[in-house]
Scaffold this active site. Structure first.
Site, PDB file in Angstrom:
ATOM      1  N   TYR A   1     -12.925  -5.658  10.181  1.00 62.29           N
ATOM      2  CA  TYR A   1     -12.679  -5.952   8.774  1.00 62.29           C
ATOM      3  C   TYR A   1     -13.401  -7.228   8.311  1.00 62.29           C
ATOM      4  O   TYR A   1     -13.638  -7.409   7.121  1.00 62.29           O
ATOM      5  CB  TYR A   1     -11.177  -6.142   8.526  1.00 62.29           C
ATOM      6  CG  TYR A   1     -10.353  -4.894   8.691  1.00 62.29           C
ATOM      7  CD1 TYR A   1     -10.767  -3.672   8.155  1.00 62.29           C
ATOM      8  CD2 TYR A   1      -9.133  -4.941   9.366  1.00 62.29           C
ATOM      9  CE1 TYR A   1      -9.995  -2.533   8.294  1.00 62.29           C
ATOM     10  CE2 TYR A   1      -8.346  -3.796   9.507  1.00 62.29           C
ATOM     11  CZ  TYR A   1      -8.782  -2.607   8.967  1.00 62.29           C
ATOM     12  OH  TYR A   1      -8.026  -1.477   9.100  1.00 62.29           O
TER      13      TYR A   1
ATOM     14  N   GLU B   1      -4.656   6.842   8.964  1.00 63.24           N
ATOM     15  CA  GLU B   1      -4.521   5.387   9.095  1.00 63.24           C
ATOM     16  C   GLU B   1      -3.174   4.955   8.514  1.00 63.24           C
ATOM     17  O   GLU B   1      -3.051   3.909   7.892  1.00 63.24           O
ATOM     18  CB  GLU B   1      -5.642   4.666   8.357  1.00 63.24           C
ATOM     19  CG  GLU B   1      -7.030   4.904   8.894  1.00 63.24           C
ATOM     20  CD  GLU B   1      -8.064   4.141   8.093  1.00 63.24           C
ATOM     21  OE1 GLU B   1      -8.974   3.583   8.695  1.00 63.24           O
ATOM     22  OE2 GLU B   1      -7.958   4.119   6.837  1.00 63.24           O
TER      23      GLU B   1
ATOM     24  N   HIS C   1      -7.520   4.769  -0.952  1.00 64.91           N
ATOM     25  CA  HIS C   1      -8.432   3.889  -1.673  1.00 64.91           C
ATOM     26  C   HIS C   1      -8.920   4.508  -2.981  1.00 64.91           C
ATOM     27  O   HIS C   1      -8.935   3.846  -4.024  1.00 64.91           O
ATOM     28  CB  HIS C   1      -9.632   3.541  -0.794  1.00 64.91           C
ATOM     29  CG  HIS C   1      -9.288   2.699   0.383  1.00 64.91           C
ATOM     30  ND1 HIS C   1     -10.221   2.311   1.319  1.00 64.91           N
ATOM     31  CD2 HIS C   1      -8.105   2.162   0.805  1.00 64.91           C
ATOM     32  CE1 HIS C   1      -9.640   1.585   2.249  1.00 64.91           C
ATOM     33  NE2 HIS C   1      -8.354   1.486   1.960  1.00 64.91           N
TER      34      HIS C   1
ATOM     35  N   GLU D   1     -17.345   3.174   3.390  1.00 63.54           N
ATOM     36  CA  GLU D   1     -16.021   3.641   3.010  1.00 63.54           C
ATOM     37  C   GLU D   1     -15.756   3.406   1.526  1.00 63.54           C
ATOM     38  O   GLU D   1     -16.118   2.367   0.979  1.00 63.54           O
ATOM     39  CB  GLU D   1     -14.964   2.919   3.842  1.00 63.54           C
ATOM     40  CG  GLU D   1     -13.546   3.404   3.607  1.00 63.54           C
ATOM     41  CD  GLU D   1     -12.558   2.835   4.600  1.00 63.54           C
ATOM     42  OE1 GLU D   1     -11.353   2.829   4.278  1.00 63.54           O
ATOM     43  OE2 GLU D   1     -12.975   2.393   5.691  1.00 63.54           O
TER      44      GLU D   1
ATOM     45  N   HIS E   1     -10.562   9.533   5.477  1.00 64.64           N
ATOM     46  CA  HIS E   1      -9.372   8.782   5.886  1.00 64.64           C
ATOM     47  C   HIS E   1      -8.205   9.351   5.091  1.00 64.64           C
ATOM     48  O   HIS E   1      -8.191   9.262   3.855  1.00 64.64           O
ATOM     49  CB  HIS E   1      -9.525   7.294   5.584  1.00 64.64           C
ATOM     50  CG  HIS E   1     -10.339   6.561   6.579  1.00 64.64           C
ATOM     51  ND1 HIS E   1     -10.846   5.297   6.344  1.00 64.64           N
ATOM     52  CD2 HIS E   1     -10.723   6.880   7.836  1.00 64.64           C
ATOM     53  CE1 HIS E   1     -11.514   4.884   7.411  1.00 64.64           C
ATOM     54  NE2 HIS E   1     -11.450   5.834   8.318  1.00 64.64           N
TER      55      HIS E   1
ATOM     56  N   HIS F   1      -1.561   1.379   2.258  1.00 68.51           N
ATOM     57  CA  HIS F   1      -1.380   2.695   2.855  1.00 68.51           C
ATOM     58  C   HIS F   1       0.108   2.998   3.048  1.00 68.51           C
ATOM     59  O   HIS F   1       0.907   2.108   3.308  1.00 68.51           O
ATOM     60  CB  HIS F   1      -2.073   2.769   4.211  1.00 68.51           C
ATOM     61  CG  HIS F   1      -3.557   2.651   4.129  1.00 68.51           C
ATOM     62  ND1 HIS F   1      -4.381   3.002   5.187  1.00 68.51           N
ATOM     63  CD2 HIS F   1      -4.392   2.232   3.144  1.00 68.51           C
ATOM     64  CE1 HIS F   1      -5.639   2.786   4.846  1.00 68.51           C
ATOM     65  NE2 HIS F   1      -5.663   2.316   3.611  1.00 68.51           N
TER      66      HIS F   1
ATOM     67  N   ASP G   1     -11.633   7.553   1.595  1.00 66.36           N
ATOM     68  CA  ASP G   1     -10.244   7.195   1.916  1.00 66.36           C
ATOM     69  C   ASP G   1      -9.364   7.621   0.745  1.00 66.36           C
ATOM     70  O   ASP G   1      -9.545   7.165  -0.378  1.00 66.36           O
ATOM     71  CB  ASP G   1     -10.142   5.684   2.146  1.00 66.36           C
ATOM     72  CG  ASP G   1      -8.770   5.261   2.641  1.00 66.36           C
ATOM     73  OD1 ASP G   1      -7.779   5.512   1.918  1.00 66.36           O
ATOM     74  OD2 ASP G   1      -8.679   4.678   3.737  1.00 66.36           O
TER      75      ASP G   1
ATOM     76  N   ARG H   1     -10.554  -8.244  13.714  1.00 62.89           N
ATOM     77  CA  ARG H   1     -10.846  -9.519  13.053  1.00 62.89           C
ATOM     78  C   ARG H   1     -12.151 -10.124  13.556  1.00 62.89           C
ATOM     79  O   ARG H   1     -12.498 -11.244  13.190  1.00 62.89           O
ATOM     80  CB  ARG H   1      -9.687 -10.503  13.276  1.00 62.89           C
ATOM     81  CG  ARG H   1      -8.371 -10.028  12.706  1.00 62.89           C
ATOM     82  CD  ARG H   1      -8.463  -9.766  11.224  1.00 62.89           C
ATOM     83  NE  ARG H   1      -7.268  -9.109  10.696  1.00 62.89           N
ATOM     84  CZ  ARG H   1      -7.160  -8.638   9.472  1.00 62.89           C
ATOM     85  NH1 ARG H   1      -8.185  -8.716   8.646  1.00 62.89           N
ATOM     86  NH2 ARG H   1      -6.056  -8.050   9.064  1.00 62.89           N
TER      87      ARG H   1
ATOM     88  N   HIS I   1     -14.931   2.250  13.857  1.00 60.92           N
ATOM     89  CA  HIS I   1     -14.706   1.465  12.641  1.00 60.92           C
ATOM     90  C   HIS I   1     -15.145   0.031  12.892  1.00 60.92           C
ATOM     91  O   HIS I   1     -14.756  -0.595  13.872  1.00 60.92           O
ATOM     92  CB  HIS I   1     -13.222   1.494  12.258  1.00 60.92           C
ATOM     93  CG  HIS I   1     -12.949   1.130  10.826  1.00 60.92           C
ATOM     94  ND1 HIS I   1     -13.362  -0.069  10.267  1.00 60.92           N
ATOM     95  CD2 HIS I   1     -12.306   1.808   9.832  1.00 60.92           C
ATOM     96  CE1 HIS I   1     -12.971  -0.111   9.004  1.00 60.92           C
ATOM     97  NE2 HIS I   1     -12.338   1.013   8.708  1.00 60.92           N
TER      98      HIS I   1
ATOM     99  N   HIS J   1     -16.458  -1.073   5.848  1.00 57.76           N
ATOM    100  CA  HIS J   1     -16.199  -1.474   4.479  1.00 57.76           C
ATOM    101  C   HIS J   1     -17.482  -2.118   3.957  1.00 57.76           C
ATOM    102  O   HIS J   1     -18.034  -3.003   4.625  1.00 57.76           O
ATOM    103  CB  HIS J   1     -15.051  -2.468   4.417  1.00 57.76           C
ATOM    104  CG  HIS J   1     -13.731  -1.882   4.790  1.00 57.76           C
ATOM    105  ND1 HIS J   1     -12.557  -2.614   4.771  1.00 57.76           N
ATOM    106  CD2 HIS J   1     -13.385  -0.631   5.206  1.00 57.76           C
ATOM    107  CE1 HIS J   1     -11.552  -1.837   5.138  1.00 57.76           C
ATOM    108  NE2 HIS J   1     -12.031  -0.628   5.416  1.00 57.76           N
TER     109      HIS J   1
ATOM    110  N   ASP K   1      -4.783  -1.364  -2.289  1.00 55.19           N
ATOM    111  CA  ASP K   1      -5.039  -0.947  -0.906  1.00 55.19           C
ATOM    112  C   ASP K   1      -3.797  -1.069  -0.038  1.00 55.19           C
ATOM    113  O   ASP K   1      -3.746  -1.869   0.895  1.00 55.19           O
ATOM    114  CB  ASP K   1      -6.200  -1.750  -0.309  1.00 55.19           C
ATOM    115  CG  ASP K   1      -6.621  -1.226   1.066  1.00 55.19           C
ATOM    116  OD1 ASP K   1      -6.077  -0.195   1.509  1.00 55.19           O
ATOM    117  OD2 ASP K   1      -7.496  -1.845   1.695  1.00 55.19           O
TER     118      ASP K   1
END
Length: 282
Positions: free
Chosen positions: A72, A258, A181, A144, A213, A228, A178, A39, A69, A109, A226
């Site tokens: 987000y 993931e 995705h 991504e 991914h 998973h 991904d 975050r 990564h 992203h 989105d």
């Protein structure tokens, strides 16, 4: 060393060496990690002794490629200047930190245009990347593929290609595909994997594809949500995901799980299942 490079997302809170140990303990030969709290926030200082220990452990475990990564919260396509400034400063800091483990991969992203329109978002993302990418860097930055939730940029191969072609140091750019995705974005990797990859090659170029991914999806194709799912527990399925890992155009790439698990050992079970399913196809 296995010719199948597969791992999962691990916590970087205890350092690089610990991640290498965890990866080896579950039969993985790569791993992904957040550079800092997903975050946002300040990153923990890198310990040179930890990196030195990691290099030795990684050598023993056959770990050559790792994937960092970005948080987000980064949105270089934002309308607000302070949000974009935060994204640029964090990207620059992360890329500098990546040189502690040179010649690796950094995934992000692309961002959300928040009502400004995809064209504006694409321009802003490329502008941010032009500010942070430098000739001396060894890291390859990956965009991504996204599911198309809300105003996300990157749900189509065309949008990713549009960002990359606007980046001055495009040789330092790649893509992380991904599976969840692209499936939720409307690309049929179950019924027409060859066709999807041919389209990717035509629009972006398979030489840009540097990581996968590997995730199942809670939703049917084209849902744009989105969500998973564990391998074999969703709408993509184990057989189709194993086919992704065995495809001649993809099998040389590193794969990163993931999937939603609480325990690292559960990733080990998925890795073993995928290794067996992939071997049956080769």
């Amino acid at each position: 060393m296995s010719d199948f490079t597969i791992g999962c997302h691990l916590s970087c809170s205890k350092g690089y060496a610990n991640m290498a140990r965890e990866a080896a303990s579950i039969g993985a030969n790569t791993f992904q990690f957040f550079t800092r709290n997903p975050r946002g926030g300040k990153a923990k200082d890198i310990d040179p002794a930890d990196v030195e220990a990691y290099v030795e452990l990684a050598r023993d475990a056959g770990i050559a490629t790792i994937l960092a990564h970005a948080p987000y919260t980064l949105n270089p396509a934002a309308a607000k200047d302070d949000t974009r400034d935060f994204a640029v400063s964090t990207l620059a800091d992360d890329l500098a930190r990546m040189e502690a483990t040179p010649h690796q991969l950094y995934n992000m992203h692309p961002g959300s245009h928040v009502g400004q329109g995809a064209d504006v978002g694409i321009e802003k993302i490329a502008d941010a990347l032009n500010q942070v990418l430098e000739p001396g860097q060894t890291t390859t930055l990956l965009l991504e593929t996204m599911a198309g939730k809300g105003s996300e940029v990157g749900a189509t191969f065309e949008e990713l290609a549009a960002v990359i072609e606007r980046v001055d140091l495009s040789e330092r750019m790649g893509v992380c595909l991904d599976t969840c995705h692209v499936w939720e974005a409307g690309y049929d990797i179950v019924g027409d994997l060859d066709g999807v990859l041919e389209e990717f090659d035509r629009v972006v170029g398979l030489d840009r594809l540097r990581a996968i991914h590997l995730n199942d999806s809670k939703n049917p194709i084209g849902a744009h949500k989105d969500r998973h799912e564990v391998i074999g527990g969703g709408h993509i399925g184990l057989d189709a995901l194993a086919a992704v890992t065995a495809h001649p155009a993809l099998r040389h790439l590193p794969f990163f799980l993931e999937t939603p698990h609480d325990k690292v050992a559960e990733y080990g079970e998925e890795i073993a299942s995928l290794r067996a399913a992939r071997a049956a196809l080769l």
